[in-house]
Design a protein around this motif. Structure first.
Motif, PDB file in Angstrom:
ATOM      1  N   GLY A   1      36.946  41.536  34.705  1.00 51.05           N
ATOM      2  CA  GLY A   1      36.808  40.158  35.006  1.00 51.05           C
ATOM      3  C   GLY A   1      37.895  39.576  35.767  1.00 51.05           C
ATOM      4  O   GLY A   1      37.703  38.907  36.689  1.00 51.05           O
ATOM      5  N   ARG A   2      39.153  40.192  35.784  1.00 54.32           N
ATOM      6  CA  ARG A   2      40.186  40.183  36.332  1.00 54.32           C
ATOM      7  C   ARG A   2      41.136  41.360  36.377  1.00 54.32           C
ATOM      8  O   ARG A   2      41.090  42.276  35.535  1.00 54.32           O
ATOM      9  CB  ARG A   2      41.134  38.848  36.201  1.00 54.32           C
TER      10      ARG A   2
ATOM     11  N   TYR B   1      37.729  53.769  40.060  1.00 55.47           N
ATOM     12  CA  TYR B   1      37.677  54.056  38.495  1.00 55.47           C
ATOM     13  C   TYR B   1      37.968  52.411  37.902  1.00 55.47           C
ATOM     14  O   TYR B   1      37.019  52.008  37.102  1.00 55.47           O
ATOM     15  CB  TYR B   1      38.830  54.837  37.748  1.00 55.47           C
ATOM     16  N   ILE B   2      38.985  51.700  38.493  1.00 54.75           N
ATOM     17  CA  ILE B   2      39.201  50.274  38.072  1.00 54.75           C
ATOM     18  C   ILE B   2      37.742  49.533  38.350  1.00 54.75           C
ATOM     19  O   ILE B   2      37.317  48.625  37.509  1.00 54.75           O
ATOM     20  CB  ILE B   2      40.138  49.924  38.567  1.00 54.75           C
ATOM     21  N   ILE B   3      37.236  49.758  39.433  1.00 49.06           N
ATOM     22  CA  ILE B   3      36.125  48.800  40.065  1.00 49.06           C
ATOM     23  C   ILE B   3      34.971  49.156  39.118  1.00 49.06           C
ATOM     24  O   ILE B   3      34.234  48.280  38.788  1.00 49.06           O
ATOM     25  CB  ILE B   3      35.750  49.020  41.403  1.00 49.06           C
TER      26      ILE B   3
ATOM     27  N   ASN C   1      49.556  44.529  45.780  1.00 47.47           N
ATOM     28  CA  ASN C   1      48.819  45.451  46.714  1.00 47.47           C
ATOM     29  C   ASN C   1      47.749  44.816  47.362  1.00 47.47           C
ATOM     30  O   ASN C   1      46.596  44.685  46.943  1.00 47.47           O
ATOM     31  CB  ASN C   1      48.359  46.648  45.812  1.00 47.47           C
ATOM     32  N   PRO C   2      48.124  44.268  48.614  1.00 44.07           N
ATOM     33  CA  PRO C   2      47.040  43.628  49.442  1.00 44.07           C
ATOM     34  C   PRO C   2      45.975  44.403  49.791  1.00 44.07           C
ATOM     35  O   PRO C   2      44.608  43.893  49.670  1.00 44.07           O
ATOM     36  CB  PRO C   2      47.946  43.102  50.702  1.00 44.07           C
ATOM     37  N   GLU C   3      45.920  45.892  49.910  1.00 43.85           N
ATOM     38  CA  GLU C   3      44.806  46.466  50.438  1.00 43.85           C
ATOM     39  C   GLU C   3      43.901  46.571  49.045  1.00 43.85           C
ATOM     40  O   GLU C   3      42.651  46.342  49.121  1.00 43.85           O
ATOM     41  CB  GLU C   3      45.030  48.148  50.647  1.00 43.85           C
ATOM     42  N   PHE C   4      44.343  46.639  47.801  1.00 45.85           N
ATOM     43  CA  PHE C   4      43.533  46.739  46.469  1.00 45.85           C
ATOM     44  C   PHE C   4      42.851  44.960  46.400  1.00 45.85           C
ATOM     45  O   PHE C   4      41.864  45.079  45.992  1.00 45.85           O
ATOM     46  CB  PHE C   4      44.262  47.114  45.392  1.00 45.85           C
ATOM     47  N   TYR C   5      43.751  44.178  46.833  1.00 46.68           N
ATOM     48  CA  TYR C   5      43.241  42.883  46.536  1.00 46.68           C
ATOM     49  C   TYR C   5      41.943  42.643  47.480  1.00 46.68           C
ATOM     50  O   TYR C   5      40.790  42.125  47.221  1.00 46.68           O
ATOM     51  CB  TYR C   5      44.114  41.779  47.306  1.00 46.68           C
ATOM     52  N   THR C   6      41.714  43.175  48.672  1.00 45.60           N
ATOM     53  CA  THR C   6      40.664  42.976  49.629  1.00 45.60           C
ATOM     54  C   THR C   6      39.603  43.824  48.887  1.00 45.60           C
ATOM     55  O   THR C   6      38.372  43.349  48.795  1.00 45.60           O
ATOM     56  CB  THR C   6      40.835  43.648  50.880  1.00 45.60           C
ATOM     57  N   ILE C   7      39.751  45.104  48.626  1.00 39.90           N
ATOM     58  CA  ILE C   7      38.778  45.955  47.790  1.00 39.90           C
ATOM     59  C   ILE C   7      38.176  44.999  46.629  1.00 39.90           C
ATOM     60  O   ILE C   7      36.897  44.903  46.277  1.00 39.90           O
ATOM     61  CB  ILE C   7      39.173  47.056  47.232  1.00 39.90           C
ATOM     62  N   LEU C   8      38.964  44.436  45.598  1.00 38.23           N
ATOM     63  CA  LEU C   8      38.404  43.671  44.465  1.00 38.23           C
ATOM     64  C   LEU C   8      37.776  42.553  44.848  1.00 38.23           C
ATOM     65  O   LEU C   8      36.806  42.246  44.462  1.00 38.23           O
ATOM     66  CB  LEU C   8      39.768  43.024  43.718  1.00 38.23           C
ATOM     67  N   LYS C   9      38.173  41.454  45.921  1.00 30.63           N
ATOM     68  CA  LYS C   9      37.503  40.717  46.541  1.00 30.63           C
ATOM     69  C   LYS C   9      36.006  41.076  47.040  1.00 30.63           C
ATOM     70  O   LYS C   9      34.904  40.228  46.611  1.00 30.63           O
ATOM     71  CB  LYS C   9      38.150  40.146  47.778  1.00 30.63           C
ATOM     72  N   GLU C  10      35.837  42.237  47.559  1.00 33.02           N
ATOM     73  CA  GLU C  10      34.559  42.872  48.077  1.00 33.02           C
ATOM     74  C   GLU C  10      33.768  43.165  46.859  1.00 33.02           C
ATOM     75  O   GLU C  10      32.403  42.946  46.955  1.00 33.02           O
ATOM     76  CB  GLU C  10      34.790  44.123  48.852  1.00 33.02           C
ATOM     77  N   ASN C  11      34.354  43.357  45.678  1.00 35.91           N
ATOM     78  CA  ASN C  11      33.397  43.637  44.580  1.00 35.91           C
ATOM     79  C   ASN C  11      33.525  42.616  43.545  1.00 35.91           C
ATOM     80  O   ASN C  11      33.273  42.693  42.558  1.00 35.91           O
ATOM     81  CB  ASN C  11      34.358  44.821  43.747  1.00 35.91           C
TER      82      ASN C  11
ATOM     83  N   ILE D   1      35.694  40.740  42.053  1.00 38.96           N
ATOM     84  CA  ILE D   1      36.539  40.687  40.830  1.00 38.96           C
ATOM     85  C   ILE D   1      37.866  39.963  41.047  1.00 38.96           C
ATOM     86  O   ILE D   1      38.636  40.165  42.182  1.00 38.96           O
ATOM     87  CB  ILE D   1      36.888  42.264  40.520  1.00 38.96           C
ATOM     88  N   LEU D   2      38.190  38.994  40.337  1.00 37.16           N
ATOM     89  CA  LEU D   2      39.292  38.213  40.182  1.00 37.16           C
ATOM     90  C   LEU D   2      40.709  39.005  40.306  1.00 37.16           C
ATOM     91  O   LEU D   2      40.849  40.208  39.573  1.00 37.16           O
ATOM     92  CB  LEU D   2      39.223  37.060  39.204  1.00 37.16           C
ATOM     93  N   PHE D   3      41.505  38.483  40.799  1.00 39.95           N
ATOM     94  CA  PHE D   3      42.853  39.152  40.811  1.00 39.95           C
ATOM     95  C   PHE D   3      43.949  38.149  40.756  1.00 39.95           C
ATOM     96  O   PHE D   3      43.662  37.074  41.213  1.00 39.95           O
ATOM     97  CB  PHE D   3      43.014  40.327  41.725  1.00 39.95           C
ATOM     98  N   GLU D   4      45.220  38.433  40.247  1.00 39.52           N
ATOM     99  CA  GLU D   4      46.541  37.609  40.347  1.00 39.52           C
ATOM    100  C   GLU D   4      47.892  38.622  40.449  1.00 39.52           C
ATOM    101  O   GLU D   4      47.779  39.378  39.494  1.00 39.52           O
ATOM    102  CB  GLU D   4      46.371  36.586  39.322  1.00 39.52           C
TER     103      GLU D   4
END
Length: 120
Positions: free
Chosen positions: A82-83, A75-77, A92-102, A104-107
């Motif tokens: 933008g971030r 849903y979030i993806i 959540n490192p698992e979600f960081y990876t998924i965001l990177k793959e899509n 999407i910036l995160f912090e």
């Protein structure tokens, strides 16, 4: 009005950080939408208890722990923010990876601190 923020894991309880974040975002002239387990309103912002198809979400600020986030990854993806801000306790490192793959910036940061220091 600043870019739109989705407060994800919003609470009606005034002693919760998500509640305070909504108040501070509104005071900062940020357009705010919110999702939580219970419908209600905080600082004039309606909290939805259904996942809506919001348009033009710049930032998703998370207030759900790592375990509870997994049900909402897709849903979030799908919102194409933008971030994503991972507030303390939501890292959540698992979600960081998924965001990177899509792309999407995160912090891992704190929305309240970012607002207080004009870094939001």
């Amino acid at each position: 009005m600043r870019k739109k923020t989705l407060v994800f894991g919003a609470s009606l309880k005034p002693n919760r950080y998500s509640n305070y974040a909504i108040q501070r975002l509104v005071a900062n002239n940020t357009e705010v939408v919110a999702f939580g387990l219970k419908k209600g309103s905080v600082a004039g912002v309606d909290i939805d208890d259904n996942l809506l198809e919001y348009d033009n979400i710049d930032t998703v600020t998370l207030y759900l722990n790592k375990k509870r986030q997994t049900a909402y990854y897709e849903y979030i993806i799908s919102l194409k923010p933008g971030r994503v801000i991972f507030n303390p306790g939501t890292e959540n490192p698992e979600f960081y990876t998924i965001l990177k793959e899509n792309n999407i910036l995160f912090e891992a940061s704190c929305t309240l601190v970012l607002l207080a220091t004009n870094q939001y």
